[in-house]
Design a protein around this motif. Structure first.
Motif, PDB file in Angstrom:
ATOM      1  N   ILE A   1       0.830  -1.201   0.000  1.00 55.91           N
ATOM      2  CA  ILE A   1       0.000   0.000   0.000  1.00 55.91           C
ATOM      3  C   ILE A   1       0.867   1.255   0.000  1.00 55.91           C
ATOM      4  CG2 ILE A   1      -1.700   1.299   1.341  1.00 55.91           C
ATOM      5  CD1 ILE A   1      -2.713  -1.524   2.280  1.00 55.91           C
ATOM      6  N   THR A   2       1.936   1.251   0.789  1.00 57.65           N
ATOM      7  CA  THR A   2       2.831   2.406   0.817  1.00 57.65           C
ATOM      8  C   THR A   2       3.448   2.649  -0.557  1.00 57.65           C
ATOM      9  OG1 THR A   2       3.337   1.946   3.143  1.00 57.65           O
ATOM     10  CG2 THR A   2       4.815   3.447   1.973  1.00 57.65           C
ATOM     11  N   ALA A   3       3.756   1.574  -1.278  1.00 59.26           N
ATOM     12  CA  ALA A   3       4.349   1.711  -2.614  1.00 59.26           C
ATOM     13  C   ALA A   3       3.382   2.365  -3.595  1.00 59.26           C
ATOM     14  CB  ALA A   3       4.773   0.341  -3.135  1.00 59.26           C
ATOM     15  N   LEU A   4       2.086   2.209  -3.372  1.00 61.20           N
ATOM     16  CA  LEU A   4       1.091   2.795  -4.268  1.00 61.20           C
ATOM     17  C   LEU A   4       0.837   4.268  -3.976  1.00 61.20           C
ATOM     18  CD1 LEU A   4      -1.560  -0.089  -4.381  1.00 61.20           C
ATOM     19  CD2 LEU A   4      -0.082   0.663  -6.257  1.00 61.20           C
ATOM     20  N   LEU A   5       1.249   4.739  -2.812  1.00 63.46           N
ATOM     21  CA  LEU A   5       1.011   6.124  -2.418  1.00 63.46           C
ATOM     22  C   LEU A   5       2.085   7.047  -2.980  1.00 63.46           C
ATOM     23  CD1 LEU A   5       0.005   5.521   1.297  1.00 63.46           C
ATOM     24  CD2 LEU A   5      -1.505   6.411  -0.489  1.00 63.46           C
ATOM     25  N   SER A   6       1.694   8.316  -3.172  1.00 63.37           N
ATOM     26  CA  SER A   6       2.626   9.340  -3.625  1.00 63.37           C
ATOM     27  C   SER A   6       2.136  10.678  -3.083  1.00 63.37           C
ATOM     28  CB  SER A   6       2.667   9.382  -5.157  1.00 63.37           C
ATOM     29  OG  SER A   6       1.488   9.995  -5.669  1.00 63.37           O
ATOM     30  N   PRO A   7       2.864  11.773  -3.343  1.00 64.69           N
ATOM     31  CA  PRO A   7       2.367  13.085  -2.905  1.00 64.69           C
ATOM     32  C   PRO A   7       1.083  13.521  -3.605  1.00 64.69           C
ATOM     33  CG  PRO A   7       4.741  13.158  -3.244  1.00 64.69           C
ATOM     34  CD  PRO A   7       4.265  11.847  -3.806  1.00 64.69           C
ATOM     35  N   SER A   8       0.702  12.839  -4.690  1.00 57.65           N
ATOM     36  CA  SER A   8      -0.541  13.174  -5.389  1.00 57.65           C
ATOM     37  C   SER A   8      -1.707  12.412  -4.764  1.00 57.65           C
ATOM     38  CB  SER A   8      -0.438  12.805  -6.869  1.00 57.65           C
ATOM     39  OG  SER A   8       0.614  13.525  -7.491  1.00 57.65           O
ATOM     40  N   PRO A   9      -2.804  13.101  -4.413  1.00 57.10           N
ATOM     41  CA  PRO A   9      -3.937  12.430  -3.772  1.00 57.10           C
ATOM     42  C   PRO A   9      -4.547  11.344  -4.660  1.00 57.10           C
ATOM     43  CG  PRO A   9      -4.111  14.811  -3.514  1.00 57.10           C
ATOM     44  CD  PRO A   9      -3.002  14.563  -4.493  1.00 57.10           C
ATOM     45  N   VAL A  10      -4.933  10.236  -4.031  1.00 59.08           N
ATOM     46  CA  VAL A  10      -5.567   9.125  -4.723  1.00 59.08           C
ATOM     47  C   VAL A  10      -6.730   8.631  -3.871  1.00 59.08           C
ATOM     48  CG1 VAL A  10      -4.024   7.417  -3.680  1.00 59.08           C
ATOM     49  CG2 VAL A  10      -5.183   6.871  -5.829  1.00 59.08           C
ATOM     50  N   ALA A  11      -7.788   8.179  -4.513  1.00 49.48           N
ATOM     51  CA  ALA A  11      -8.957   7.690  -3.783  1.00 49.48           C
ATOM     52  C   ALA A  11      -8.623   6.389  -3.054  1.00 49.48           C
ATOM     53  CB  ALA A  11     -10.119   7.466  -4.745  1.00 49.48           C
ATOM     54  N   VAL A  12      -9.139   6.243  -1.847  1.00 49.91           N
ATOM     55  CA  VAL A  12      -8.917   5.018  -1.081  1.00 49.91           C
ATOM     56  C   VAL A  12      -9.470   3.811  -1.843  1.00 49.91           C
ATOM     57  CG1 VAL A  12      -9.455   3.798   1.064  1.00 49.91           C
ATOM     58  CG2 VAL A  12      -8.914   6.240   1.125  1.00 49.91           C
ATOM     59  N   ASP A  13     -10.610   3.993  -2.510  1.00 50.45           N
ATOM     60  CA  ASP A  13     -11.190   2.897  -3.294  1.00 50.45           C
ATOM     61  C   ASP A  13     -10.228   2.431  -4.383  1.00 50.45           C
ATOM     62  OD1 ASP A  13     -13.444   2.950  -1.780  1.00 50.45           O
ATOM     63  OD2 ASP A  13     -14.682   4.025  -3.226  1.00 50.45           O
ATOM     64  N   GLU A  14      -9.471   3.391  -4.961  1.00 53.24           N
ATOM     65  CA  GLU A  14      -8.512   3.032  -5.998  1.00 53.24           C
ATOM     66  C   GLU A  14      -7.353   2.223  -5.411  1.00 53.24           C
ATOM     67  OE1 GLU A  14      -6.958   2.801  -9.872  1.00 53.24           O
ATOM     68  OE2 GLU A  14      -8.945   3.287  -9.095  1.00 53.24           O
ATOM     69  N   LEU A  15      -6.927   2.587  -4.195  1.00 55.24           N
ATOM     70  CA  LEU A  15      -5.880   1.810  -3.524  1.00 55.24           C
ATOM     71  C   LEU A  15      -6.339   0.375  -3.286  1.00 55.24           C
ATOM     72  CD1 LEU A  15      -4.553   4.326  -0.835  1.00 55.24           C
ATOM     73  CD2 LEU A  15      -3.394   3.609  -2.933  1.00 55.24           C
ATOM     74  N   ILE A  16      -7.578   0.233  -2.860  1.00 52.60           N
ATOM     75  CA  ILE A  16      -8.123  -1.106  -2.607  1.00 52.60           C
ATOM     76  C   ILE A  16      -8.158  -1.904  -3.913  1.00 52.60           C
ATOM     77  CG2 ILE A  16     -10.207  -2.364  -1.924  1.00 52.60           C
ATOM     78  CD1 ILE A  16     -10.781   0.003   0.006  1.00 52.60           C
ATOM     79  N   ARG A  17      -8.609  -1.246  -5.002  1.00 57.96           N
ATOM     80  CA  ARG A  17      -8.720  -1.946  -6.282  1.00 57.96           C
ATOM     81  C   ARG A  17      -7.352  -2.375  -6.806  1.00 57.96           C
ATOM     82  NH1 ARG A  17      -8.282  -1.384 -11.547  1.00 57.96           N
ATOM     83  NH2 ARG A  17      -7.394   0.711 -11.387  1.00 57.96           N
TER      84      ARG A  17
END
Length: 367
Positions: free
Chosen positions: A318-334
């Protein structure tokens, strides 16, 4: 003051310490309560959660700080309304980011009556100010309470028009701060004849970041929101969008296309907002919602504490998918394919470690 929490019990004090912890916002607060069952248990879990998120433990206010805050609230004639307890506004409790603790001065039964938010331009035209004052007066005569933000222009007119019938002023500062300064007498009078609402502790100055939070409370307290003059990208339109997100009515007063202050209202009407020309239009729009709408606040407490359901592999993915650009939590789950509960747990840990920021619309980014 019928629902006044003048002296908080142990659970209330723990709840206040939790929400006053710097890394804990409303969403995180409710997630912690659902996971650990009580505010005290959540406080005890914070250091370990932050450690797993890769950061130092968040700074939790000491008892002395909370006692000083409570004393300052009492000294100003205020009291607390805590989420899930008597007299916490039922409509506000339905929203995802409801403040866990409100500080109020005045008649805390007003939010239980039919309520309409009225917002608009600070530099409003003389005609719009006159219309807003009369509209608020006419609504108050129909038994409808007016909610607004005590700003210059339309907000001030709305409060003045509804003062005799019922008005709620939501401020972005502590109860003891008067902003704008010229509205000090009006704020004091609303505290006597209506209700002043804040989620900030006494002494808090109205910084820019506090106004969007105030706007969500305005929209959350009301069955519908009326906009009277608003430029594009104004705070009034943010309030209207929040009202729409909450499933509440959005209404707007049309204006001349030649006046930039009318562009926001005209755009709202074009996008589907109800066109308003009188108090009767507003009363008609609110009828399907129900004059006596009362919803009991949903319990935020889990029946039993939930176990840690995130492992180290989940955290890395999950940390690898994060960046300084906002992303929807639903997108992280998907994208991660990880169970929603595990994703939420990792985000909670990162936030408490100071490594995650939450944004509007259920989005998150690395801090």
């Amino acid at each position: 003051m019928a629902g006044a929490d003048l002296t908080l019990d142990a659970d209330g004090i723990a709840s206040l310490r939790l929400i006053r912890t710097r890394a804990v916002g409303p969403i995180t607060y409710f997630q912690l309560l659902r996971r650990f069952g009580s505010a005290q248990a959540a406080l005890e879990a914070l250091p370990d959660l932050a450690r797993r998120g890769g950061g130092p433990p968040p700074s939790v206010p000491r008892m002395g700080e909370i006692e000083r805050e409570m004393a300052a609230v009492a000294a100003k004639g205020g009291h607390y309304l805590l989420f899930g307890r008597d007299h916490y506004p039922a409509l506000l409790a339905e929203t995802e980011t409801a403040p866990p603790a409100l500080i109020v001065i005045g008649n805390d039964t007003l939010p239980a009556r039919p309520t309409v938010a009225m917002v608009g331009a600070r530099n409003a035209s003389a005609a719009a100010i006159r219309f807003a004052r009369q509209l608020a007066h006419d609504l108050a005569e129909r038994g409808i309470v007016i909610v607004s933000g005590l700003a210059r222009g339309i907000d001030t007119a709305a409060h003045m028009g509804s003062l005799a019938g019922g008005t709620i002023g939501v401020i972005a500062s502590g109860l003891d701060i008067f902003y704008p300064p010229e509205n000090e007498a009006l704020q004091r009078e609303i505290g006597t004849r209506g209700l002043i609402v804040s989620e900030q502790p006494p002494g808090t100055e109205p910084h820019a970041r506090h106004f969007p939070s105030r706007n969500r409370v305005i929209a959350g307290l009301a069955q519908g929101t009326v906009v009277v003059e608003a430029a594009p990208k104004s705070g009034s339109l943010i309030t209207a969008r929040l009202a729409a997100d909450y499933g509440r009515d959005v209404m707007a007063v049309p204006g001349s296309p030649l006046d930039p202050r009318a562009q926001g209202c005209n755009q709202l009407i074009r996008d589907g907002a109800t066109l308003v020309q009188s108090a009767a239009d507003i009363a008609e729009a609110l009828q399907p919602f129900g004059r006596n709408h009362v919803a009991a606040p949903a319990s935020v407490y889990a029946t039993a504490p939930q176990p840690d359901d995130a492992n180290e592999a989940d955290r890395r993915a999950i940390t690898a998918l994060l960046s300084p650009s906002p992303v929807a939590v639903d997108e992280l789950i998907r994208q991660s394919g990880i169970a929603p509960a595990s994703v939420q747990m990792v985000l909670l840990e990162l936030e408490l470690a100071g490594r995650l920021e939450r944004h509007a619309g259920g989005r998150v980014s690395l801090a």
